[in-house]
Design an enzyme around this catalytic site. Structure first.
Site, PDB file in Angstrom:
ATOM      1  N   ARG A  60      18.588 -13.307  27.644  1.00 47.62           N
ATOM      2  CA  ARG A  60      19.410 -14.365  28.249  1.00 47.62           C
ATOM      3  C   ARG A  60      18.727 -15.740  28.157  1.00 47.62           C
ATOM      4  NH1 ARG A  60      21.075 -15.356  34.315  1.00 47.62           N
ATOM      5  NH2 ARG A  60      23.132 -16.316  34.035  1.00 47.62           N
ATOM      6  N   HIS A  64      20.435 -19.259  26.907  1.00 49.24           N
ATOM      7  CA  HIS A  64      20.521 -20.449  27.771  1.00 49.24           C
ATOM      8  C   HIS A  64      19.690 -21.609  27.232  1.00 49.24           C
ATOM      9  CE1 HIS A  64      22.281 -18.622  31.704  1.00 49.24           C
ATOM     10  NE2 HIS A  64      22.932 -18.237  30.632  1.00 49.24           N
ATOM     11  N   ASP A  65      18.702 -21.320  26.394  1.00 46.41           N
ATOM     12  CA  ASP A  65      17.973 -22.397  25.720  1.00 46.41           C
ATOM     13  C   ASP A  65      18.852 -23.006  24.621  1.00 46.41           C
ATOM     14  OD1 ASP A  65      15.918 -24.108  24.894  1.00 46.41           O
ATOM     15  OD2 ASP A  65      15.154 -22.645  23.448  1.00 46.41           O
ATOM     16  N   VAL A  68      21.929 -25.456  25.304  1.00 47.26           N
ATOM     17  CA  VAL A  68      21.688 -26.776  25.899  1.00 47.26           C
ATOM     18  C   VAL A  68      20.890 -27.631  24.914  1.00 47.26           C
ATOM     19  CG1 VAL A  68      20.805 -28.016  27.912  1.00 47.26           C
ATOM     20  CG2 VAL A  68      21.698 -25.685  28.170  1.00 47.26           C
ATOM     21  N   ASP A  72      15.448 -25.412  21.585  1.00 45.89           N
ATOM     22  CA  ASP A  72      14.303 -26.324  21.544  1.00 45.89           C
ATOM     23  C   ASP A  72      13.338 -26.108  22.711  1.00 45.89           C
ATOM     24  OD1 ASP A  72      15.784 -27.205  23.679  1.00 45.89           O
ATOM     25  OD2 ASP A  72      15.976 -29.282  22.982  1.00 45.89           O
ATOM     26  N   SER A  74      13.871 -26.308  25.760  1.00 47.17           N
ATOM     27  CA  SER A  74      14.084 -27.232  26.891  1.00 47.17           C
ATOM     28  C   SER A  74      14.197 -26.489  28.223  1.00 47.17           C
ATOM     29  CB  SER A  74      15.321 -28.099  26.664  1.00 47.17           C
ATOM     30  OG  SER A  74      16.457 -27.287  26.472  1.00 47.17           O
ATOM     31  N   ASN A  92      21.388 -21.042  36.056  1.00 46.50           N
ATOM     32  CA  ASN A  92      19.995 -20.570  35.995  1.00 46.50           C
ATOM     33  C   ASN A  92      19.344 -20.367  37.359  1.00 46.50           C
ATOM     34  OD1 ASN A  92      19.922 -20.563  33.155  1.00 46.50           O
ATOM     35  ND2 ASN A  92      19.431 -22.757  33.098  1.00 46.50           N
ATOM     36  N   HIS A 192      25.814  -8.378  27.256  1.00 46.90           N
ATOM     37  CA  HIS A 192      26.013  -7.809  28.593  1.00 46.90           C
ATOM     38  C   HIS A 192      25.983  -6.283  28.581  1.00 46.90           C
ATOM     39  CE1 HIS A 192      27.819 -11.730  30.490  1.00 46.90           C
ATOM     40  NE2 HIS A 192      26.577 -11.869  30.091  1.00 46.90           N
ATOM     41  N   THR A 193      25.635  -5.686  27.468  1.00 50.13           N
ATOM     42  CA  THR A 193      25.296  -4.260  27.475  1.00 50.13           C
ATOM     43  C   THR A 193      23.950  -4.064  28.193  1.00 50.13           C
ATOM     44  OG1 THR A 193      24.945  -2.269  26.147  1.00 50.13           O
ATOM     45  CG2 THR A 193      24.112  -4.328  25.203  1.00 50.13           C
ATOM     46  N   ASP A 237      26.986  -3.191  32.650  1.00 54.75           N
ATOM     47  CA  ASP A 237      27.680  -2.023  32.081  1.00 54.75           C
ATOM     48  C   ASP A 237      27.009  -0.773  32.638  1.00 54.75           C
ATOM     49  OD1 ASP A 237      25.527  -1.166  30.488  1.00 54.75           O
ATOM     50  OD2 ASP A 237      26.623  -1.298  28.596  1.00 54.75           O
ATOM     51  N   THR A 239      25.108   1.398  31.446  1.00 59.44           N
ATOM     52  CA  THR A 239      23.773   1.699  30.914  1.00 59.44           C
ATOM     53  C   THR A 239      23.007   0.394  30.673  1.00 59.44           C
ATOM     54  OG1 THR A 239      24.773   1.731  28.697  1.00 59.44           O
ATOM     55  CG2 THR A 239      24.467   3.867  29.781  1.00 59.44           C
TER      56      THR A 239
END
Ligand code: HEM
Ligand code: NAG
Length: 316
Positions: A60, A64-65, A68, A72, A74, A92, A192-193, A237, A239
């Site tokens: 994740r 999320h890097d 945005v 880089d 950030s 976050n 999201h598994t 999920d 598993t």
């Protein structure tokens, strides 16, 4: 001699130069630090051995890097007088995790390389891939050579990171803004598994939604009360420590946990991708790997732009 052929040759040469010098390559550290990638993998594997969820958390962080202002690093910068950290953005705060593991990887990789060689942005990209592999998923060649930003933006993070309450149209637009298509959206949501989510992000869905399996809603309500228990965790999920197709099989049964998950299979244009991935593991794996590379290519700093941070939490 300025012939049209000459001009074309020159233009092509420039293009070739520009792409060899300034685009990412899986071989980027082969000469400068061949020990780098094995060192990263070792720390990632140890962290996942301690806590399986860490693989999800590291995957994740790369997402999320990249969303945005490009991949880089950030996201990793702590606040300074000049900017507030992206760690405090809505998506976050009290949610993004794994920063200590990134610090550990950075320390170890700089040690084996003898000096700061590998960017924090590249560390996130490699750690994401190694996490997916460690939890039983596909592998791919990570393109490398990203450099680190010297600044971050919480405001931008708040405006570009997708919300779990988005409908399909909003999700499609959100990914389109990053150069990612509907197939990328569905394949990457397959992340999201892995991992867990907090009650506060799925409460409204399990109490109010109509496109939800009633048995599943009831099951989730047991640990996510109408009031209180905001930080109680549930798996995304069945598993959550295994990279498999259960996430998509679940969506087909209206057992998606987040509004944004079920939106991908709700009678719209992405149903066909969910259906395909639910039935064909190899197609999901191939597409997930391809889309991860595509996401990793979002606006990297290359050449002389940015820097190789010494400490992922602050600019040099
Ligand atoms: C499509 C839009 C997306 C939305 C709206 C979204 C939203 C969320 C939310 C709300 C959580 C739970 C956070 C919490 O409760 O603290 C979460 C967890 C997670 N997300 Fe996403 N996500 C999206 C796409 C992605 C993508 C593209 C990836 C990676 C390829 C990804 C990987 C993960 C992982 C692995 C977790 C579990 C993290 C952990 O357990 O620490 N997500 N996401
Ligand atoms: C369900 O929806 C109603 C009406 O929008 C809202 O007032 C209520 O807070 C929601 N319930 C939960 C548990 O989110």
């Amino acid at each position: 001699m300025a012939s049209p052929t000459n001009f074309l040759v020159h233009a092509l040469l420039c293009l070739a130069l520009a792409t060899t010098v300034f685009s990412l390559s899986p071989k980027f550290y082969d000469k400068t630090c061949p020990q780098a990638l094995p060192a990263i993998r070792k720390v990632v594997e140890a962290a996942i051995h301690r806590e399986r969820r860490m693989g999800a958390s590291l995957l994740r962080l790369h997402f999320h890097d990249c969303f945005v202002n490009g991949c880089d690093g950030s996201l990793l910068l702590d606040s300074t007088p000049a900017f507030e950290t992206e760690k405090n953005a809505l998506a976050n705060l009290n949610s993004a995790r794994g920063f200590e593991v990134v610090d550990q990887i950075k320390a170890e990789v700089d040690k084996v390389c003898g000096r700061p060689t590998v960017s924090c942005a590249d560390i996130l990209a490699v750690a994401a891939r190694d996490s997916v592999v460690a939890l039983g998923g596909p592998t791919w060649k990570v393109r490398l050579g990203r450099r680190d930003s010297t600044t971050a933006s919480m405001a931008l993070a708040n405006s570009v990171l997708p919300s779990p309450f988005m409908d399909l149209a909003a999700l499609i637009n959100n990914f389109k803004d990053q150069g990612l298509n509907q197939r990328d959206l569905v394949a990457l949501s397959g992340g999201h598994t892995l991992g867990l989510s907090q009650c506060v992000t799925f409460r409204n869905r399990i109490y109010n939604a109509t496109n939800i399996d009633p048995g599943f809603a009831k099951e989730r309500r047991a640990t996510c009360p109408r009031t209180g228990g905001n930080t109680n965790l549930a798996p995304l999920d069945p598993t959550p420590a295994k990279f498999d197709t259960a996430y998509f099989k679940n969506l087909v049964k209206q057992r998606g946990l987040l509004v944004s998950d079920q939106a991908l299979f709700n009678g719209g244009s992405t149903d066909k991708f969910v259906k395909t991935y639910s039935l064909n593991r190899n197609t999901f794996w191939d597409d997930f790997a391809k889309s991860m590379v595509k996401m990793g290519d979002i606006k990297p700093l290359t050449g002389k732009k940015g820097q190789i941070r010494v400490n992922c939490r602050k600019a040099n």
